[in-house]
Design a protein around this motif. Structure first.
Motif, PDB file in Angstrom:
ATOM      1  N   UNK A 214       0.085  13.112   5.747  1.00 38.97           N
ATOM      2  CA  UNK A 214       1.248  13.849   5.259  1.00 38.97           C
ATOM      3  C   UNK A 214       2.410  13.843   6.225  1.00 38.97           C
ATOM      4  N   UNK A 215       2.117  14.082   7.512  1.00 39.23           N
ATOM      5  CA  UNK A 215       3.159  14.112   8.538  1.00 39.23           C
ATOM      6  C   UNK A 215       2.483  13.920   9.888  1.00 39.23           C
ATOM      7  N   UNK A 216       2.495  12.708  10.394  1.00 43.95           N
ATOM      8  CA  UNK A 216       1.754  12.429  11.627  1.00 43.95           C
ATOM      9  C   UNK A 216       2.367  13.136  12.834  1.00 43.95           C
ATOM     10  N   UNK A 217       3.685  13.340  12.819  1.00 44.63           N
ATOM     11  CA  UNK A 217       4.314  14.048  13.936  1.00 44.63           C
ATOM     12  C   UNK A 217       3.859  15.499  13.985  1.00 44.63           C
ATOM     13  N   UNK A 218       3.880  16.177  12.843  1.00 47.22           N
ATOM     14  CA  UNK A 218       3.408  17.567  12.789  1.00 47.22           C
ATOM     15  C   UNK A 218       1.922  17.636  13.141  1.00 47.22           C
ATOM     16  N   UNK A 219       1.146  16.654  12.691  1.00 46.94           N
ATOM     17  CA  UNK A 219      -0.284  16.646  13.001  1.00 46.94           C
ATOM     18  C   UNK A 219      -0.505  16.514  14.500  1.00 46.94           C
ATOM     19  N   UNK A 220       0.285  15.653  15.151  1.00 51.30           N
ATOM     20  CA  UNK A 220       0.141  15.484  16.605  1.00 51.30           C
ATOM     21  C   UNK A 220       0.527  16.759  17.348  1.00 51.30           C
ATOM     22  N   UNK A 221       1.601  17.397  16.905  1.00 51.56           N
ATOM     23  CA  UNK A 221       2.039  18.634  17.561  1.00 51.56           C
ATOM     24  C   UNK A 221       1.049  19.777  17.356  1.00 51.56           C
ATOM     25  N   UNK A 222       0.280  19.706  16.277  1.00 50.52           N
ATOM     26  CA  UNK A 222      -0.723  20.751  16.036  1.00 50.52           C
ATOM     27  C   UNK A 222      -2.027  20.512  16.789  1.00 50.52           C
ATOM     28  N   UNK A 223      -2.074  19.435  17.555  1.00 50.74           N
ATOM     29  CA  UNK A 223      -3.238  19.198  18.405  1.00 50.74           C
ATOM     30  C   UNK A 223      -4.243  18.200  17.871  1.00 50.74           C
ATOM     31  N   UNK A 224      -3.948  17.531  16.768  1.00 44.95           N
ATOM     32  CA  UNK A 224      -4.876  16.546  16.199  1.00 44.95           C
ATOM     33  C   UNK A 224      -4.766  15.239  16.993  1.00 44.95           C
ATOM     34  N   UNK A 225      -5.914  14.718  17.408  1.00 49.07           N
ATOM     35  CA  UNK A 225      -5.948  13.448  18.126  1.00 49.07           C
ATOM     36  C   UNK A 225      -5.828  12.317  17.093  1.00 49.07           C
TER      37      UNK A 225
END
Length: 341
Positions: A214-225
């Motif tokens: 859905x949104x890889x940038x938001x996913x990265x900022x939320x701590x997802x590797x």
């Protein structure tokens, strides 16, 4: 003189029916409902032209025919939900088909089964590493894999079918066995589909896959590797593609280095798109893919029963893919290229 307006109450039968229909549409989904209707229409049309379509043997034939492409469609769905695409699934299936047969001739069925799954996983990890560390788009990385894995399969087999598994009880059961009167291939497809559905819908891993797509940038900022998920999903695709290769060997009795790799890849993508998976990632369900696999299986089987030229099957699949993508883009309000909305 006043006029009394009678308003429907929540308990009125009409309101109750409307809420039931709305609730059913929410559960089933408009996309899935359209696929169900399309399947029903196809079944009625084909059955009216050839009554043998309704025979139990033919229905089982449809089920076993879509098993291999269906397995690849299931993992392709996961890949597209994550925002990628894997063009190498068919080539991995061909490579693991021929290697499973070759290993079988030397070490038996158990080692060949595990070895083929390991080879499939390795191919998937290689593609994932090209994306993560080589910074290649998934389409290009897997396009390279499509050609490379297909070439390796031809090299190790000298371009010919290898081995013979037609007398082995394990491979006989995989390819032609049944449980409760239903071919084991169908049970296996249902089991893998259910397992992936549970993973996507009810686990943190599934939620994170949707988040990455859905949104890889938001996913990265939320701590997802994200890198770990990319390699992990590619590995999953490789394992299931390896399983598909083993089933090809089981059904044909030998390893097939070139077993319709491009056709299997195309069918997996078509089923995912037709099932409503957003090609940009972040949206899709396993139920839609399952219905799309059934629809394609019924269509191809019906065309064969009605004596349609086999070349028209490719035309039909191409038109279906184009229509599915166009409908999806229009529904999402995608801007027309070079034109205002």
């Amino acid at each position: 003189m006043s006029t009394t307006v009678v308003r429907p109450t929540p308990t009125d039968p009409g309101i109750a029916r409307e809420r039931t229909v709305t609730r059913a549409l929410r559960v089933v989904g408009v996309q899935n409902l359209s696929l169900i209707v399309a399947i029903a229409v196809l079944v009625l049309v084909i059955g009216s032209r050839n009554s043998s379509f309704y025979l139990t043997s033919n229905l089982q034939s449809i089920g076993t025919a879509v098993t291999i492409s269906g397995l690849l469609a299931v993992v392709q769905t996961v890949m597209v939900i994550m925002g990628g695409i894997d063009l190498a699934v068919g080539s991995i299936a061909g490579l693991t088909s021929v290697t499973s047969a070759m290993i079988f001739m030397q070490a038996g069925s158990t080692v060949s089964f595990v070895g083929a799954l390991a080879i499939g996983a390795a191919c998937g990890v290689i593609s994932g590493c090209l994306v993560v560390f080589g910074r290649m788009p998934p389409m290009i990385a897997t396009l390279a894999g499509l050609m490379a894995y297909k070439g390796v399969a031809q090299l190790v087999s000298d371009g010919r079918a290898q081995g013979y598994t037609g007398a082995d009880p394990f491979y006989i059961f995989l390819g032609r066995g049944s449980v409760l009167g239903i071919p084991f291939l169908i049970w296996l497809f249902v089991l893998v589909t259910a397992a992936v559905h549970v993973m996507l819908r009810y686990t943190r891993v599934g939620r994170n896959i949707y988040a990455v797509g859905g949104n890889d940038t938001a996913a990265r900022l939320s701590g997802i590797n994200i890198n770990r998920y990319i390699i992990g999903v590619f590995a999953l695709v490789g394992v299931v593609s390896g399983l598909a290769g083993i089933l090809i060997t089981a059904r044909t009795g030998s390893g097939q280095p070139v077993s319709g790799s491009e056709d299997l890849m195309f069918q997996s993508i078509t089923a995912a798109a037709l099932g409503g998976v957003a090609l940009r990632g972040g949206k899709g369900t396993m139920g839609g893919t399952l219905l799309a696999v059934i629809l394609l299986g019924v269509l191809l089987n019906g065309m064969s029963l009605l004596g349609v030229n086999p070349f028209w099957q490719n035309v039909a699949q191409g038109l279906i893919l184009a229509a599915a993508v166009v409908i999806q883009q229009l529904r999402n309000g995608e801007r027309r290229v070079g034109l205002p909305k």
